[in-house]
Every structure is written in C-alpha cells, then in structure tokens.
Design a protein around this motif. Structure first.
Motif, PDB file in Angstrom:
ATOM      1  N   TRP A 242       0.830  -1.217   0.000  1.00 25.54           N
ATOM      2  CA  TRP A 242       0.000   0.000   0.000  1.00 25.54           C
ATOM      3  C   TRP A 242       0.865   1.270   0.000  1.00 25.54           C
ATOM      4  CZ3 TRP A 242      -0.617  -2.901   4.788  1.00 25.54           C
ATOM      5  CH2 TRP A 242       0.070  -2.361   5.882  1.00 25.54           C
ATOM      6  N   MET A 243       2.191   1.072   0.098  1.00 29.30           N
ATOM      7  CA  MET A 243       3.097   2.214  -0.002  1.00 29.30           C
ATOM      8  C   MET A 243       3.890   2.184  -1.310  1.00 29.30           C
ATOM      9  SD  MET A 243       4.557   2.314   3.919  1.00 29.30           S
ATOM     10  CE  MET A 243       5.560   3.756   3.573  1.00 29.30           C
ATOM     11  N   TYR A 244       3.405   1.433  -2.292  1.00 29.44           N
ATOM     12  CA  TYR A 244       4.088   1.313  -3.591  1.00 29.44           C
ATOM     13  C   TYR A 244       4.324   2.700  -4.184  1.00 29.44           C
ATOM     14  CZ  TYR A 244       4.617   0.396  -8.599  1.00 29.44           C
ATOM     15  OH  TYR A 244       5.050   0.400  -9.889  1.00 29.44           O
ATOM     16  N   ALA A 245       5.586   2.973  -4.557  1.00 29.38           N
ATOM     17  CA  ALA A 245       5.990   4.312  -4.990  1.00 29.38           C
ATOM     18  C   ALA A 245       6.164   4.418  -6.499  1.00 29.38           C
ATOM     19  CB  ALA A 245       7.292   4.701  -4.290  1.00 29.38           C
ATOM     20  N   GLY A 246       5.612   3.486  -7.258  1.00 25.16           N
ATOM     21  CA  GLY A 246       5.698   3.580  -8.713  1.00 25.16           C
ATOM     22  C   GLY A 246       7.063   3.155  -9.235  1.00 25.16           C
ATOM     23  N   GLU A 247       7.502   3.819 -10.295  1.00 28.95           N
ATOM     24  CA  GLU A 247       8.746   3.432 -10.954  1.00 28.95           C
ATOM     25  C   GLU A 247       9.967   3.578 -10.059  1.00 28.95           C
ATOM     26  OE1 GLU A 247       9.132   5.583 -14.536  1.00 28.95           O
ATOM     27  OE2 GLU A 247       7.406   4.647 -15.540  1.00 28.95           O
ATOM     28  N   GLU A 248       9.877   4.409  -9.025  1.00 29.82           N
ATOM     29  CA  GLU A 248      11.019   4.644  -8.141  1.00 29.82           C
ATOM     30  C   GLU A 248      11.042   3.722  -6.935  1.00 29.82           C
ATOM     31  OE1 GLU A 248      13.315   6.630  -9.150  1.00 29.82           O
ATOM     32  OE2 GLU A 248      12.106   7.245 -10.879  1.00 29.82           O
ATOM     33  N   ASP A 249      10.091   2.790  -6.842  1.00 24.37           N
ATOM     34  CA  ASP A 249      10.019   1.912  -5.672  1.00 24.37           C
ATOM     35  C   ASP A 249      11.260   1.022  -5.626  1.00 24.37           C
ATOM     36  OD1 ASP A 249       9.219  -0.361  -3.882  1.00 24.37           O
ATOM     37  OD2 ASP A 249       7.368   0.809  -3.830  1.00 24.37           O
ATOM     38  N   VAL A 250      11.853   0.934  -4.440  1.00 29.13           N
ATOM     39  CA  VAL A 250      13.114   0.185  -4.285  1.00 29.13           C
ATOM     40  C   VAL A 250      12.911  -1.325  -4.364  1.00 29.13           C
ATOM     41  CG1 VAL A 250      14.187   2.004  -2.909  1.00 29.13           C
ATOM     42  CG2 VAL A 250      12.828   0.238  -1.763  1.00 29.13           C
ATOM     43  N   ASP A 251      11.670  -1.800  -4.199  1.00 25.94           N
ATOM     44  CA  ASP A 251      11.416  -3.241  -4.189  1.00 25.94           C
ATOM     45  C   ASP A 251      11.041  -3.786  -5.574  1.00 25.94           C
ATOM     46  OD1 ASP A 251      11.838  -3.692  -1.422  1.00 25.94           O
ATOM     47  OD2 ASP A 251       9.887  -2.784  -0.996  1.00 25.94           O
ATOM     48  N   ARG A 252      10.983  -2.940  -6.567  1.00 26.69           N
ATOM     49  CA  ARG A 252      10.630  -3.407  -7.919  1.00 26.69           C
ATOM     50  C   ARG A 252      11.778  -4.226  -8.521  1.00 26.69           C
ATOM     51  NH1 ARG A 252       7.117  -0.623 -11.593  1.00 26.69           N
ATOM     52  NH2 ARG A 252       8.876  -0.383 -13.022  1.00 26.69           N
ATOM     53  N   LEU A 253      11.421  -5.299  -9.217  1.00 28.82           N
ATOM     54  CA  LEU A 253      12.441  -6.103  -9.884  1.00 28.82           C
ATOM     55  C   LEU A 253      12.837  -5.522 -11.234  1.00 28.82           C
ATOM     56  CD1 LEU A 253      11.361  -9.819  -9.249  1.00 28.82           C
ATOM     57  CD2 LEU A 253      13.021  -8.452  -8.017  1.00 28.82           C
ATOM     58  N   SER A 254      11.876  -4.912 -11.924  1.00 27.17           N
ATOM     59  CA  SER A 254      12.144  -4.344 -13.246  1.00 27.17           C
ATOM     60  C   SER A 254      11.064  -3.322 -13.554  1.00 27.17           C
ATOM     61  CB  SER A 254      12.159  -5.450 -14.315  1.00 27.17           C
ATOM     62  OG  SER A 254      10.899  -6.066 -14.421  1.00 27.17           O
TER      63      SER A 254
END
Length: 598
Positions: A242-254
């Motif tokens: 619920w705190m997903y920050a979009g393209e800058e989110d540190v937990d994104r794989l790609s």
C-alpha cells in the motif's frame, strides 16, 4: 492406496525460460539465483533453497516473505512441496490484503478462507508438489482461473538464495528432496469464533470487492496487477504494497511489463486463451503511494503462530498476573535485544540448520551410494546387453548382406531367365518360320499336302510333324529314284561303275548331254544292224553300197516303206529283243540318219 513418489531428474530450463527470468528482473542481482548444471538430484549450496521457474513467475522471489515462511513452518512443509497454483494463491492473498484491504497478511483471514490437501492421483502420491492450497467449500472467494495442470513444471527447478533468520519459526527448513509429507491437524485448522469476529469486516469488504457492480474485482485482475508493476508479493520487502511508490520503488524487480508481455504471462499461468480478454488494470484502484490508506484505517494482523505440527492454544492472561507477565516479557525482550544474545541465537539457529542439513546430506549420500550401486549393476547389465546387441547386429548385418546377395543373384537369375525366354521365343519363332517354309516348299515340289489327324496343339510340334511326313515322302521318293537310276545306269553308262552316293548318281543323269537321245541312237544303231543281218539272211539281193550312200529319206516314202514292212514288224522286233508297242510310231526320227558300216 499404493503410493509412488515422483523422482527428481535433471533440470531442463530452456533458453525461453532464461529469457523470461531475465525480462522479469530475477537475474538483475548477482547470486540471487543459481542454475543446476548436470546434477540429476538437487544439491543446493548453503543458504540456498530449491524452487521452480513456475514459482518465480507467480510471485516468489528471495528473500522470502515472512508470511510464507510462517506458513511453511506451521504446515511442516518445504518450498518444493507446494504446487505453482498454491504459490499463486499465497501471492494473490498477500496482494489482496496489502493493496485492497490495507492490512498486513492476516492469519485468521487466511484460515477462514484456505485449507490444505494432499496432491496425487489414485495410485500416486506426489512429493514434489505434493500439497495443494484449496479454498474452503463454504467460502465465496475470487475465481483465479487456474489451469487444469501445469505441464512439466517439476523439471524446471533451480536454487534461490535464502539467508537464515534469527528465529526458527521464520527459517525455511534445509532442503530434503526425499522427505515424506506428513499431514498435520494445522492443515484443516479453522479460525476461532473470536478470530471470525475480528475478520468479519475484512470478509465483508472482500464480498464488496467481488460483487460491486461495475467495480468487480477478480483473481486475474489481482494477478495482472502485481505482475505488471513487477512487485513480487512473496518477497520480503522494505515497505508493504500500500506504499508502492511507482517506478522509483526500491522493491521493484524491473520496469512495468508491456501489455503484450503481460497477456502472454497471464495466459501461461491461467486457463485463459488468446480469445479471452485479459485485464491490464483493476476496476478498483489499489492502495499505493498515489492512493494512500484513509485515516484511522485499522491495521489488524495475526501472523502465523510457531507450531510444531498443530495449532497451539494461545496463553490466556487475566488481570491478576498481567503485571507479572508484562515484567517477564519486558525482561525477556531486553535480553533478546542484546547484540551478543542475537548473535548466539543466530549461530545456534545456523548450527541446528547445518546439523540437520549435514544429517540429511549423509542420508542422501547413503541413498546416493545405493543408487550408484544399483546404477552400476544396471550399467553392467546394459553393457552385456550392448555387447550382445552388437553381436546380434553384426550377425544380422552379415545375414542381411547374404540375403541381399541372394536377392541380387535371384534378380540376376530372373533377368537371365527372362532374357533366355525371350531368346527362346525368338528362336522358336525362327524355327517355326523355317519349318513352315520347308513344308510349303515340299508341297510345291511334291504336290502332296498333309492334314494331321491328332494335332498336338503346339504350332511348332505340329509343323515338325508335317515336316516329318514330308520328309518320309521325300525319303521314299529318293529310294525309288535311286532304284530307278540304278537300273538305268548300265544302259546309259555301260563302261562306268555306279556311284555309291545318290547325289553323284543323280548328277550322272543330269549332265548337259541328252542321254535319251544318245540311248535312242544306240538303239537305232542296233536296230539297223539287226535289220541288215535279217535282210542278208533272207538271201535278198541288195546293193549295200547304194544303201550306204542314201543320205535322206523323204517322209512319204518313209511312211510307205514302214507301212509295207509293218505286217512283218513283230517278228523283226522279236528278233531284236523288243516288245512291240500297241501303236508303233511311224513318224520319221528327228535326228539325221546315221551311216552304218557294213
């Protein structure tokens, strides 16, 4: 029911799978994944666990989320014992809780919705993927459109990096590919009445998400959402979804998946086909940094309890001993927060894990030695079978060569026979033609044609029979001719000896000299001499000098003289040794009169 575990075999991860993992961002961090080489049985390095490609594309990624760690601990399972569809169930549940309910994954809510079942057929109980997470029959939940089966997923295994946790409950058990699955009472554990009251609002919200007209939420929409934004629900993250920050989110794989790639991935993990509409977004906006949680939003969460195989009863604390219990808890908390104690706990946990791992490794080594011995025996047997097969093949090859040689010789013989038959037919036709020609020649010369009374039906034999008849007639004619010529020979050739060969005899009578005329002249000479002798004997006074001077006699006078002498011709002919003809010719001879020497 008889059981049979599916055995491990060499991993078969294709280039297409490798490209997909790369596109999804799994290979971005070094040492996150390790791929097997030639081993046919998983041997993960320390701090690595065995997982599958189909687990990763359904939301799993190291380090593993603590909720999944707790599930494995409570249910007494290893990661490889869950099916791909079960992994997707957990991913959807965590995404539902964090993105649409705004809570941490809730243990009571999980027990209210799900239970576990063994996976297998009538005669086979699986160990790899031997447990299935199912929705309870009395619960209305999202239709995820699972495929009937995931083909070949057990063969695409690999190693994922997983660091040890500070607590045993949150540690994933070391890999044991041969560990039997034991059913526990926790598999069917239901939410208590208190837990049902606590999660009633969450269940109501789930029903609203499912049934609000125009804003219905489906399992495919939830799946498409976390796949598209490249957030792995089963990965331990710094922040909840619920705190997903979009393209800058540190937990994104790609970066976000393109719609085309997203549709292909959804089709692979679901039962949807190219004809079905695949949503690229949800009908209801999920919670995120751009859509934060409302104020005073409840954050209820009951994480999995540390169980040893079944759900434990929670300790009930009354008002009289609350202070004592609080003091003990605070003291224990301060003790556990000391760095040295944390290090001891971590080392102890690692030691337990390594000890269990070493024990399992020894057991696996013993099993591997047994398998190696069995394989050695099979190899020896297969070597004997190979040598026998080679000998049989060599013999079969020789037999095949002999058969081929015989076949070639038979073919040559058939060709030669066919040629001989053709030549014989031509030869018989030529012989038949010659026989017919000879028979026609005999017919022309002898004026004698034969008809066969009992023909053979074979034209060649019938023509030969006719030739035999003609030949017999010719032989008889030749015999008669020889007899006649032999009788005539002394008259024509009184001073010669008769030839033995018929051809020479016939040539004697076939000379250019007119033998008939010669014989007539001789006969005439004898007749003249005989007549002279008769006249002389009759005492007639004849001037023989004048008779000898007669050169030619007129026809009329010749006829008259013959006529006058005719009455006395019979005695004269008798004297000459000739029989009189019925009508003696009175014609004048063609030849000139011969002068007779008296």
């Amino acid at each position: 029911m008889a059981t049979e575990d599916l055995e491990w075999e060499r991993s078969k991860i294709s280039n297409q799978d490798m490209n997909l993992l790369k596109k999804l961002g799994f290979t971005k961090k070094e040492n996150t994944l390790r791929f097997p080489k030639e081993e046919s049985y998983p041997l993960p390095p320390i701090e690595y666990r065995v997982s599958f490609v189909d687990h990763l594309i359904r939301g799993l990624s190291p380090p593993i989320h603590e909720f999944l760690r707790g599930l494995l601990f409570v249910y007494g399972l290893q990661l490889h014992q869950l099916t791909p569809n079960s992994i997707l169930h957990v991913s959807i549940f965590i995404t539902l809780c964090e993105c649409f309910l705004g809570v941490q994954p809730n243990w009571a809510l999980w027990k209210r919705i799900f239970c576990l079942r063994r996976n297998g057929s009538h005669n086979v109980a699986y160990n790899i993927g031997g447990v299935v997470i199912c929705v309870r029959s009395d619960v209305e939940y999202f239709d995820v459109k699972f495929p009937d089966s995931v083909q070949g997923w057990r063969k695409r295994w690999l190693y994922v990096h997983e660091e040890s946790s500070d607590s045993v409950e949150n540690n994933i058990a070391p890999f044991d590919g041969g560990a039997k699955i034991l059913r526990r009472r926790s598999w069917d554990a239901e939410a208590t009445e208190d837990e049902k009251l606590a999660i009633e609002a969450l269940m109501t919200r789930i029903h609203e998400l499912q049934n609000t007209r125009g804003k219905e939420l489906s399992g495919i929409q939830i799946t498409a959402y976390f796949l598209r934004i490249r957030m792995q629900p089963l990965q331990a993250r710094k922040n909840p979804l619920w705190m997903y920050a979009g393209e800058e989110d540190v937990d994104r794989l790609s970066k976000d998946l393109p719609v085309k790639d997203l549709e292909k991935l959804i089709q692979r993990i679901s039962s949807l086909s190219k004809k079905d509409t695949i949503p690229s977004s949800c009908r209801i906006t999920p919670y995120s940094g751009a859509n934060p949680l409302p104020e005073n939003h409840p954050f209820a969460s009951l994480p999995p309890l540390p169980e040893g195989g079944e759900v434990e009863e929670r300790t009930v604390v009354d008002d009289d001993n609350q202070a004592v219990m609080r003091m003990k808890i605070n003291l224990l908390t301060r003790l556990l927060e000391r760095p040295l104690m944390k290090e001891f706990i971590r080392l102890g946990t690692q030691f337990v894990g390594y000890r269990d791992y070493a024990k399992k490794t020894e057991e696996n080594l013993v099993e591997a030695n047994k398998r190696a011995d069995a394989l050695a025996r099979k190899l020896e047997q297969s070597e004997k079978a190979r040598k026998k097969a080679e000998a049989d093949a060599k013999k079969a090859k020789a037999d095949a060569a002999a058969v081929e040689d015989l076949r070639q010789r038979l073919h040559d013989a058939e060709t030669s026979l066919s040629d001989n038959i053709s030549e014989q037919a031509v030869r018989e036709a030529e012989i038949l033609s010659r026989l017919q020609s000879q028979n026609r020649r005999f017919v022309r010369k002898t004026h004698q044609d034969f008809d066969l009374e009992c023909p053979e039906g074979d034209q060649l034999l019938d023509e030969l029979s006719l030739l035999e008849f003609h030949g017999e007639e010719a032989r008889e004619g030749l015999a008669e001719a020889r007899a006649g010529l032999s009788r005539l020979f002394p008259y024509f050739f009184p001073k010669k000896q008769e030839p033995k060969i018929f051809t020479t005899l016939a040539k004697c009578f076939n000379s250019q000299e007119d033998l008939g005329l010669k014989l007539r002249q001789e006969g005439l000479k004898i007749g003249v001499e005989g007549t002279i002798a008769l006249v002389a004997d009759s005492q007639q006074d004849v001037d023989w000098a004048k008779v000898g001077e007669i050169k030619e006699l007129e026809t009329k006078k010749w006829q008259s003289l013959i006529k006058a002498a005719k009455p006395n011709s019979k005695p004269i002919l008798a004297f000459l040794g000739c029989k009189p003809t019925p009508a003696p010719s009175s014609s004048k001879p063609r030849t000139l009169l011969m002068r007779t020497n008296v």
